[in-house]
Scaffold this motif. Structure first.
Motif, PDB file in Angstrom:
ATOM      1  N   LEU A   1      16.454  -3.114 -19.286  1.00 39.92           N
ATOM      2  CA  LEU A   1      15.771  -3.161 -17.993  1.00 39.92           C
ATOM      3  C   LEU A   1      14.685  -2.097 -17.933  1.00 39.92           C
ATOM      4  CD1 LEU A   1      18.952  -3.543 -15.729  1.00 39.92           C
ATOM      5  CD2 LEU A   1      17.546  -5.355 -16.722  1.00 39.92           C
ATOM      6  N   ASN A   2      13.743  -2.322 -17.047  1.00 33.99           N
ATOM      7  CA  ASN A   2      12.606  -1.397 -16.905  1.00 33.99           C
ATOM      8  C   ASN A   2      12.826  -0.504 -15.692  1.00 33.99           C
ATOM      9  OD1 ASN A   2      10.182  -0.085 -16.912  1.00 33.99           O
ATOM     10  ND2 ASN A   2       8.921  -1.889 -16.495  1.00 33.99           N
ATOM     11  N   PRO A   3      13.072   0.796 -15.900  1.00 31.77           N
ATOM     12  CA  PRO A   3      13.314   1.685 -14.754  1.00 31.77           C
ATOM     13  C   PRO A   3      12.050   2.016 -13.960  1.00 31.77           C
ATOM     14  CG  PRO A   3      13.318   2.934 -16.785  1.00 31.77           C
ATOM     15  CD  PRO A   3      13.184   1.497 -17.183  1.00 31.77           C
ATOM     16  N   LYS A   4      10.880   1.739 -14.521  1.00 34.19           N
ATOM     17  CA  LYS A   4       9.616   1.993 -13.821  1.00 34.19           C
ATOM     18  C   LYS A   4       8.733   0.758 -13.927  1.00 34.19           C
ATOM     19  CE  LYS A   4       9.623   7.015 -14.504  1.00 34.19           C
ATOM     20  NZ  LYS A   4       8.861   8.177 -15.016  1.00 34.19           N
ATOM     21  N   PRO A   5       8.984  -0.250 -13.102  1.00 37.61           N
ATOM     22  CA  PRO A   5       8.254  -1.526 -13.239  1.00 37.61           C
ATOM     23  C   PRO A   5       6.769  -1.417 -12.983  1.00 37.61           C
ATOM     24  CG  PRO A   5       9.556  -1.490 -11.216  1.00 37.61           C
ATOM     25  CD  PRO A   5       9.958  -0.280 -12.004  1.00 37.61           C
ATOM     26  N   GLY A   6       6.333  -0.408 -12.235  1.00 31.14           N
ATOM     27  CA  GLY A   6       4.902  -0.283 -11.961  1.00 31.14           C
ATOM     28  C   GLY A   6       4.120   0.236 -13.134  1.00 31.14           C
ATOM     29  N   ASP A   7       4.719   1.109 -13.928  1.00 32.10           N
ATOM     30  CA  ASP A   7       4.004   1.725 -15.050  1.00 32.10           C
ATOM     31  C   ASP A   7       3.593   0.715 -16.101  1.00 32.10           C
ATOM     32  OD1 ASP A   7       4.244   4.100 -13.837  1.00 32.10           O
ATOM     33  OD2 ASP A   7       5.757   4.948 -15.165  1.00 32.10           O
ATOM     34  N   ALA A   8       4.413  -0.302 -16.330  1.00 35.04           N
ATOM     35  CA  ALA A   8       4.129  -1.281 -17.382  1.00 35.04           C
ATOM     36  C   ALA A   8       2.891  -2.101 -17.065  1.00 35.04           C
ATOM     37  CB  ALA A   8       5.327  -2.210 -17.582  1.00 35.04           C
TER      38      ALA A   8
ATOM     39  N   GLN B   1       0.307  -0.848 -15.103  1.00 35.55           N
ATOM     40  CA  GLN B   1      -0.741   0.053 -14.654  1.00 35.55           C
ATOM     41  C   GLN B   1      -1.746   0.261 -15.760  1.00 35.55           C
ATOM     42  OE1 GLN B   1      -1.368   0.772 -11.743  1.00 35.55           O
ATOM     43  NE2 GLN B   1      -1.354   2.918 -11.226  1.00 35.55           N
ATOM     44  N   VAL B   2      -3.014   0.143 -15.445  1.00 33.73           N
ATOM     45  CA  VAL B   2      -4.056   0.402 -16.429  1.00 33.73           C
ATOM     46  C   VAL B   2      -4.042   1.880 -16.778  1.00 33.73           C
ATOM     47  CG1 VAL B   2      -6.518   0.255 -16.909  1.00 33.73           C
ATOM     48  CG2 VAL B   2      -5.441  -1.466 -15.462  1.00 33.73           C
ATOM     49  N   THR B   3      -4.069   2.179 -18.053  1.00 38.69           N
ATOM     50  CA  THR B   3      -3.926   3.564 -18.516  1.00 38.69           C
ATOM     51  C   THR B   3      -5.256   4.304 -18.418  1.00 38.69           C
ATOM     52  OG1 THR B   3      -4.363   2.821 -20.773  1.00 38.69           O
ATOM     53  CG2 THR B   3      -2.054   2.976 -20.089  1.00 38.69           C
ATOM     54  N   THR B   4      -5.757   4.433 -17.185  1.00 41.52           N
ATOM     55  CA  THR B   4      -7.014   5.142 -16.991  1.00 41.52           C
ATOM     56  C   THR B   4      -6.814   6.643 -16.973  1.00 41.52           C
ATOM     57  OG1 THR B   4      -6.720   4.890 -14.604  1.00 41.52           O
ATOM     58  CG2 THR B   4      -8.057   3.243 -15.731  1.00 41.52           C
ATOM     59  N   LYS B   5      -5.564   7.093 -16.790  1.00 42.17           N
ATOM     60  CA  LYS B   5      -5.312   8.523 -16.698  1.00 42.17           C
ATOM     61  C   LYS B   5      -5.293   9.180 -18.071  1.00 42.17           C
ATOM     62  CE  LYS B   5      -2.631   8.222 -12.404  1.00 42.17           C
ATOM     63  NZ  LYS B   5      -1.339   8.499 -11.754  1.00 42.17           N
ATOM     64  N   GLN B   6      -5.179   8.377 -19.127  1.00 38.10           N
ATOM     65  CA  GLN B   6      -5.115   8.947 -20.461  1.00 38.10           C
ATOM     66  C   GLN B   6      -6.520   9.255 -20.959  1.00 38.10           C
ATOM     67  OE1 GLN B   6      -2.959   6.317 -22.994  1.00 38.10           O
ATOM     68  NE2 GLN B   6      -1.031   6.542 -21.904  1.00 38.10           N
ATOM     69  N   MET B   7      -6.729  10.478 -21.394  1.00 40.51           N
ATOM     70  CA  MET B   7      -8.032  10.888 -21.885  1.00 40.51           C
ATOM     71  C   MET B   7      -8.230  10.373 -23.307  1.00 40.51           C
ATOM     72  SD  MET B   7      -9.563  14.714 -22.397  1.00 40.51           S
ATOM     73  CE  MET B   7      -8.599  14.975 -23.889  1.00 40.51           C
ATOM     74  N   GLN B   8      -9.400   9.803 -23.535  1.00 40.54           N
ATOM     75  CA  GLN B   8      -9.723   9.335 -24.872  1.00 40.54           C
ATOM     76  C   GLN B   8      -9.934  10.528 -25.795  1.00 40.54           C
ATOM     77  OE1 GLN B   8     -13.394   7.231 -25.135  1.00 40.54           O
ATOM     78  NE2 GLN B   8     -13.098   6.610 -27.256  1.00 40.54           N
TER      79      GLN B   8
ATOM     80  N   GLY C   1       0.800  -1.226   0.000  1.00 36.97           N
ATOM     81  CA  GLY C   1       0.000   0.000   0.000  1.00 36.97           C
ATOM     82  C   GLY C   1       0.825   1.265   0.000  1.00 36.97           C
ATOM     83  N   SER C   2       2.111   1.159   0.353  1.00 44.76           N
ATOM     84  CA  SER C   2       2.988   2.330   0.406  1.00 44.76           C
ATOM     85  C   SER C   2       3.743   2.560  -0.895  1.00 44.76           C
ATOM     86  CB  SER C   2       3.990   2.187   1.557  1.00 44.76           C
ATOM     87  OG  SER C   2       3.319   2.062   2.796  1.00 44.76           O
ATOM     88  N   LEU C   3       3.612   1.652  -1.873  1.00 45.39           N
ATOM     89  CA  LEU C   3       4.332   1.798  -3.138  1.00 45.39           C
ATOM     90  C   LEU C   3       3.744   2.934  -3.962  1.00 45.39           C
ATOM     91  CD1 LEU C   3       4.721  -1.952  -4.232  1.00 45.39           C
ATOM     92  CD2 LEU C   3       6.404  -0.515  -3.078  1.00 45.39           C
ATOM     93  N   ASP C   4       4.604   3.614  -4.717  1.00 46.10           N
ATOM     94  CA  ASP C   4       4.150   4.646  -5.654  1.00 46.10           C
ATOM     95  C   ASP C   4       3.631   3.996  -6.928  1.00 46.10           C
ATOM     96  OD1 ASP C   4       4.849   6.580  -3.858  1.00 46.10           O
ATOM     97  OD2 ASP C   4       6.798   7.014  -4.774  1.00 46.10           O
ATOM     98  N   ASP C   5       3.034   4.811  -7.791  1.00 46.03           N
ATOM     99  CA  ASP C   5       2.460   4.278  -9.032  1.00 46.03           C
ATOM    100  C   ASP C   5       3.503   3.654  -9.945  1.00 46.03           C
ATOM    101  OD1 ASP C   5      -0.055   5.010  -8.260  1.00 46.03           O
ATOM    102  OD2 ASP C   5      -0.046   6.921  -9.335  1.00 46.03           O
ATOM    103  N   ASP C   6       4.763   4.106  -9.862  1.00 43.69           N
ATOM    104  CA  ASP C   6       5.798   3.527 -10.709  1.00 43.69           C
ATOM    105  C   ASP C   6       6.447   2.296 -10.084  1.00 43.69           C
ATOM    106  OD1 ASP C   6       7.109   4.790  -8.684  1.00 43.69           O
ATOM    107  OD2 ASP C   6       8.256   6.161  -9.957  1.00 43.69           O
ATOM    108  N   GLY C   7       5.963   1.883  -8.904  1.00 47.45           N
ATOM    109  CA  GLY C   7       6.454   0.653  -8.287  1.00 47.45           C
ATOM    110  C   GLY C   7       7.558   0.840  -7.273  1.00 47.45           C
ATOM    111  N   TYR C   8       7.943   2.080  -6.987  1.00 47.76           N
ATOM    112  CA  TYR C   8       9.026   2.339  -6.035  1.00 47.76           C
ATOM    113  C   TYR C   8       8.468   2.516  -4.620  1.00 47.76           C
ATOM    114  CZ  TYR C   8      12.551   3.010  -9.670  1.00 47.76           C
ATOM    115  OH  TYR C   8      13.438   2.822 -10.708  1.00 47.76           O
ATOM    116  N   LEU C   9       9.289   2.168  -3.640  1.00 47.16           N
ATOM    117  CA  LEU C   9       8.973   2.411  -2.242  1.00 47.16           C
ATOM    118  C   LEU C   9       9.826   3.584  -1.770  1.00 47.16           C
ATOM    119  CD1 LEU C   9       7.475   1.498   0.353  1.00 47.16           C
ATOM    120  CD2 LEU C   9       9.497   0.120   0.889  1.00 47.16           C
ATOM    121  N   ARG C  10       9.263   4.754  -1.762  1.00 47.63           N
ATOM    122  CA  ARG C  10      10.004   5.955  -1.387  1.00 47.63           C
ATOM    123  C   ARG C  10       9.712   6.373   0.060  1.00 47.63           C
ATOM    124  NH1 ARG C  10       8.559   6.782  -6.858  1.00 47.63           N
ATOM    125  NH2 ARG C  10      10.384   7.095  -8.207  1.00 47.63           N
ATOM    126  N   ARG C  11       8.867   5.629   0.709  1.00 53.97           N
ATOM    127  CA  ARG C  11       8.533   5.954   2.095  1.00 53.97           C
ATOM    128  C   ARG C  11       9.562   5.309   3.020  1.00 53.97           C
ATOM    129  NH1 ARG C  11       3.838   5.008   5.612  1.00 53.97           N
ATOM    130  NH2 ARG C  11       3.417   7.027   6.569  1.00 53.97           N
TER     131      ARG C  11
END
Length: 491
Positions: free
Chosen positions: A261-268, A270-277, A148-158
C-alpha cells in the motif's frame, strides 16, 4: 569634555572584487548561468558573444562629442589633471584578455536540452474527477474546499469544523459537519486510492477496502491496520502472531500485502518540481588507469567588454572640449567598464580555483576514483586540501559544499569525499567511510529475521581491527539512515 586623539588600527577588509569572487565561487554550475544573465542585464558594458545575433551599431555615442552651450566648458578645463587614462579601457579586436574560452565537453552535448515531463498534479486530477461528478452547487463548493485543503502527500489534516467556518465566511455557504463528511467520503473514492485520508490508518483502510473483500489475506490485513497498527509499525511480529493466531508464513503474506500500500498517495502523483537539477561541475574519466579531470564548460562562459563602450573613450579622447555632460557620461562608462572587467576576472579566478581544488582532491583520493571502492578512500579534511593548494580553508569549504563531480560510477558532492580518520589496532589511519562501508555490508548480508544489533556490529568491527565504541557505531548507522535492528526485522 570632548577630546581628540589619534589611533592606529590594523584592519583586514575585503575589496569589492574579493567579495564578488567569493560569491561567485560558492555558486553551483546550475545557478551560474542565471547569475551571468543577471550581470549582463545590469551591466551594458558586459557582453556574451554567444547571445549576440547582430553586429553592434556604430557611432551610437557620437552625439556625446557635441559640446552644449548650456554648460560652462571653461569650468571643466581646470580639472584636466583628473582625466581618465583611456588606454586602460581600450583593446584591439583580439579579446583574449577579457574572454574565458574554456570548453571541455562536446558542443553537441551542450546544445541538448533537458526534457521536461508535462504532468498534472494530483490536485488537478482530483478537480477533474470532481468536475465529472454530478453534484449540486453547494456540494461542488464543498468538494473544491476539501481538495484545496489537502496536504502535498494527499492527507486532510485540517479539522472539518475549520472548513465549515471557511465555507461560511468566504463562500457564504452554510453546511453541517455531516454534509462535509459525505463529500469527503466521495473524494476518498477518487484516484489515487487513499487520497483524502485524515491519518495513516484511514489511508491504508481506504486502499484495502478497494481490494477483494472475500480474500482472507485482505480481511486479516484490514484487521491488523484497524486494531494492531502500532504493533505492526514497531514490527512486534511475535505479538501479532499470538494475538491473531497466525503462523509466520501467514503473517508474512499479510504483512507483504500491507507493505504494497502507498502511505503517501499524493506524493506518487506530484510533479517533482522541488528537486533541484544537478549539473556536475567536473568530469573525471578513467583512461587505462589514468584519471583525467575536466571542468564543465558552463563554468567558463565567453564574456567580453562591449566595444561600443570602449569607443566612447576613443570619442572622449579625441574631443577637445570636455563639458560637464560628457564628463558625467564618461564617469558612468568608466564605472561599467570596471565592473565588467572585475566580473570577467572573477569568473576566470573562479574557474582556476575550481580546477585547482578538484585536481588536489582527485590526486588525494586517486585510488578511490580508480576503483570506486569506498574502502580505498583516504581520510581527508579541508585543511589537507587547503595546504596542498595553498589556499584558505574557507575557500575549499565553499567549493566542497556546493560543487558536484561526475565519475564513471556516479555523481557526487565534493563534500562526500571528506572524512575523519580512525586508527586501527595496527596504528594505521583509515577513513570512517571505510568503516561505514563495512557496516553497510554487514547489515546488507544479515539475517533479516534476526538483524544485528549495534553491540554485535561493534564486536564484528573489533574482530576486523577497528576499535570503535558502540555509540560510534550507532552514530554511523544513523548517518547512513539505517534503522535500529528491531525495525530492520523481516519475516
Amino acid at each position: 569634555m570632548l577630546k581628540q586623539h589619534l589611533q592606529q588600527k590594523l584592519l583586514q577588509k575585503l575589496s569589492p572584487q574579493q567579495i564578488q569572487f567569493i560569491k561567485l565561487l560558492q555558486v553551483p554550475t546550475v545557478a551560474l548561468d542565471t547569475r551571468i544573465k543577471e550581470e549582463l542585464e545590469e551591466n551594458p558594458a558586459l557582453e556574451d558573444p554567444s547571445l549576440m545575433t547582430a553586429e553592434e551599431p556604430k557611432g551610437e555615442y557620437d552625439d556625446l562629442n557635441d559640446t552644449s552651450d548650456d554648460y560652462d566648458s571653461s569650468a571643466n578645463e581646470t580639472s584636466s589633471t583628473d582625466e581618465f587614462n583611456v588606454d586602460d579601457y581600450l583593446q584591439d579586436d583580439n579579446t583574449n584578455d577579457y574572454s574565458t574560452n574554456y570548453n571541455n565537453s562536446d558542443d553537441d552535448e551542450e546544445k541538448k536540452e533537458t526534457p521536461i515531463a508535462i504532468e498534472i498534479t494530483f490536485f488537478e486530477s482530483l478537480q477533474e474527477q470532481l468536475d465529472l461528478t454530478p453534484l449540486s452547487d453547494e456540494d461542488f463548493i464543498i468538494g473544491k474546499q476539501i481538495i484545496g485543503s489537502l496536504d502535498d502527500d494527499g492527507y486532510l489534516r485540517r479539522p472539518l469544523t475549520s472548513m465549515i467556518d471557511d465555507l461560511a465566511f468566504s463562500q457564504n455557504v452554510m453546511v453541517e459537519e455531516a454534509d462535509v463528511l459525505e463529500i469527503l467520503r466521495l473524494i476518498q473514492s477518487f484516484d489515487p486510492p487513499g487520497i483524502g485520508a485524515r491519518d495513516l490508518k484511514e489511508c491504508l483502510l481506504i486502499q484495502l477496502k478497494r481490494k477483494d473483500a472475500n480474500n482472507p489475506i485482505i480481511v486479516k490485513a484490514m484487521n491488523i491496520v484497524e486494531n494492531y497498527l502500532d504493533e505492526f509499525t514497531r514490527k512486534h511480529y511475535d505479538k501479532l502472531e499470538k494475538s491473531l493466531g497466525l503462523d509466520s508464513e501467514e503473517l508474512k503474506e499479510v504483512v507483504n500485502e500491507i507493505l504494497r500500500l502507498n502511505p503517501k498517495p499524493g506524493d506518487a502523483n506530484q510533479v517533482t518540481t522541488k528537486q533541484m537539477q544537478i549539473i556536475p561541475d567536473f568530469h573525471i574519466s578513467n583512461n587505462e588507469n589514468v584519471l583525467t579531470l575536466t571542468l564543465n564548460s558552463k563554468n567558463a562562459p565567453e564574456l567580453k567588454v562591449s566595444r561600443s563602450y570602449q569607443e566612447m573613450f576613443e570619442h572622449y579622447d579625441k574631443s577637445s572640449a570636455k563639458d560637464k555632460k560628457l564628463k558625467e557620461a564618461v564617469q558612468f562608462v568608466k564605472m561599467k567598464l570596471d565592473s565588467a572587467r572585475w566580473f570577467i576576472d572573477a569568473i576566470k579566478q573562479r574557474q582556476q580555483t575550481l580546477l585547482k581544488t578538484m585536481n588536489a582532491i582527485m590526486h588525494y583520493q586517486y585510488e578511490y576514483f580508480l576503483t570506486a571502492d569506498e574502502r580505498k578512500m583516504r581520510p581527508m579534511i579541508l585543511k589537507d586540501i587547503a595546504d596542498k593548494i595553498d589556499m584558505d580553508i574557507s575557500t575549499v569549504s565553499r567549493v566542497a559544499n556546493s560543487k558536484y563531480v561526475q565519475t564513471e560510477f556516479g555523481t557526487f558532492l565534493l563534500k562526500s569525499f571528506f572524512s575523519e580518520a580512525i586508527q586501527t589496532e595496527n596504528g594505521e589511519e583509515v577513513s570512517n567511510k571505510e568503516v561505514k562501508k563495512i557496516l553497510e555490508d554487514c547489515i546488507g548480508n544479515e539475517d533479516k529475521r534476526k538483524p544485528l544489533a549495534d553491540e554485535k556490529l561493534t564486536d564484528i568491527l573489533k574482530e576486523k581491527g577497528y576499535n570503535i565504541a558502540r555509540r560510534t557505531v550507532a552514530k554511523y548507522r544513523e548517518q547512513m539512515n539505517i534503522p535500529v535492528a528491531r525495525l530492520r526485522k523481516e519475516l
